[in-house]
Design an enzyme around this catalytic site. Structure first.
Site, PDB file in Angstrom:
ATOM      1  NE  ARG A  70      -3.631   4.740   0.481  1.00  0.00           N
ATOM      2  CZ  ARG A  70      -2.707   5.255   1.292  1.00  0.00           C
ATOM      3  NH1 ARG A  70      -1.650   5.890   0.793  1.00  0.00           N
ATOM      4  NH2 ARG A  70      -2.829   5.143   2.608  1.00  0.00           N
ATOM      5  CB  ILE A  96      -6.462   6.851   4.206  1.00  0.00           C
ATOM      6  CG1 ILE A  96      -6.680   5.842   3.063  1.00  0.00           C
ATOM      7  CG2 ILE A  96      -5.149   7.559   4.057  1.00  0.00           C
ATOM      8  CD1 ILE A  96      -6.713   6.485   1.672  1.00  0.00           C
ATOM      9  CB  SER A  97      -5.966   1.423   6.244  1.00  0.00           C
ATOM     10  OG  SER A  97      -6.923   1.461   7.275  1.00  0.00           O
ATOM     11  CD  GLN A  98       1.462  -0.293   6.083  1.00  0.00           C
ATOM     12  OE1 GLN A  98       1.198  -0.440   7.277  1.00  0.00           O
ATOM     13  NE2 GLN A  98       2.570  -0.769   5.543  1.00  0.00           N
TER      14      GLN A  98
END
Length: 247
Positions: A70, A96-98
């Site tokens: 990530r 950026i998504s959880q």
């Protein structure tokens, strides 16, 4: 000879500052943080199983989350926060998504290795990379030109050659490559786009957050039966950036 060595040193330093080359210790630290994050995600899901009727993630999804670096998809100034279970800004009003939401949405698609998926909202490229760990082909559309270009570069740099990206309005899908076994939308719409429903293969699944910016959004699971009927299931409250475009 000295000039050549100096030039090579400068190139190495430049790459290091850009975050493209990391010392072995940093890579090990990130790996440990990623493993801890995956364990946290697995535990968090247990607290939502009464809502989504799932008590655990598919081991293949967990392995994908362990595999995707990530930090490679996070802007340099936020890289130290890469493995916190939270969304992070990536510029241009996007995030950026959880990781927990990435894992959950991926799990809900029930992917097979031979599937072809469409992602609406490439963003950083992280969700596309997770999908690419699981299936043969991922198509991803991003409406922000700068993010589309950066994500394409980062996906290529990290070896995700089975992700095909393009700049465009995801509301209309990618008709030339339809139908898709799975569709995932990473921005909230106030309704389910009709063209995406049309491009979903019979027997396919779509996951999409539905709701406006200033109202409660819900993650919605869409099933398209073999006969073409549409069945929707509202799952849990979420918060996503809005889907943008001419629509």
């Amino acid at each position: 000879m000295i000039k050549t060595q100096r030039a090579h040193c400068l190139v190495f330093v430049s790459l290091l500052l850009a975050g493209w080359l990391l010392p072995a210790q940093a890579q090990d630290d990130f790996k440990q943080q990623r493993e801890a994050l995956v364990e946290e995600i697995a535990q968090d899901l247990q607290s939502t199983d009464a809502i989504i009727k799932e008590s655990e993630l598919d081991p293949k999804v967990l392995e994908a989350m362990r595999s995707v670096p990530r930090h490679e998809f996070v802007p340099q100034k936020h890289r130290h926060q890469s493995y916190r279970n939270r969304p992070l800004p990536i510029g241009y009003g996007q995030t950026i998504s959880q990781p927990a939401i990435v894992a959950l949405m991926t799990n809900l698609l029930e992917l097979e290795s031979t599937d072809k998926a469409l992602e609406i909202g490439t963003g950083s490229g992280y969700q596309a990379a997770v999908l690419a760990e699981l299936i043969d082909r991922v198509y991803s559309i991003e409406i922000v030109p700068e993010l589309a270009g950066r994500a394409a570069q980062d996906l290529k740099r990290t070896g995700y050659d089975n992700v095909i990206t393009r700049e465009g309005d995801g509301y209309y899908g990618w008709e030339e490559q339809a139908p898709f076994d799975a569709i995932i939308v990473t921005a909230a719409a106030d309704h389910i786009p009709p063209r995406l429903l049309k491009q979903l293969k019979p027997g396919g699944r779509m996951v999409i957050p539905v709701g406006s910016r200033f109202m409660v959004q819900h993650l919605v699971l869409v099933n398209k039966t073999e006969d073409g009927d549409i069945i929707t299931e509202q799952l849990l409250p979420v918060k996503f950036v809005p889907l943008t475009g001419e629509h």
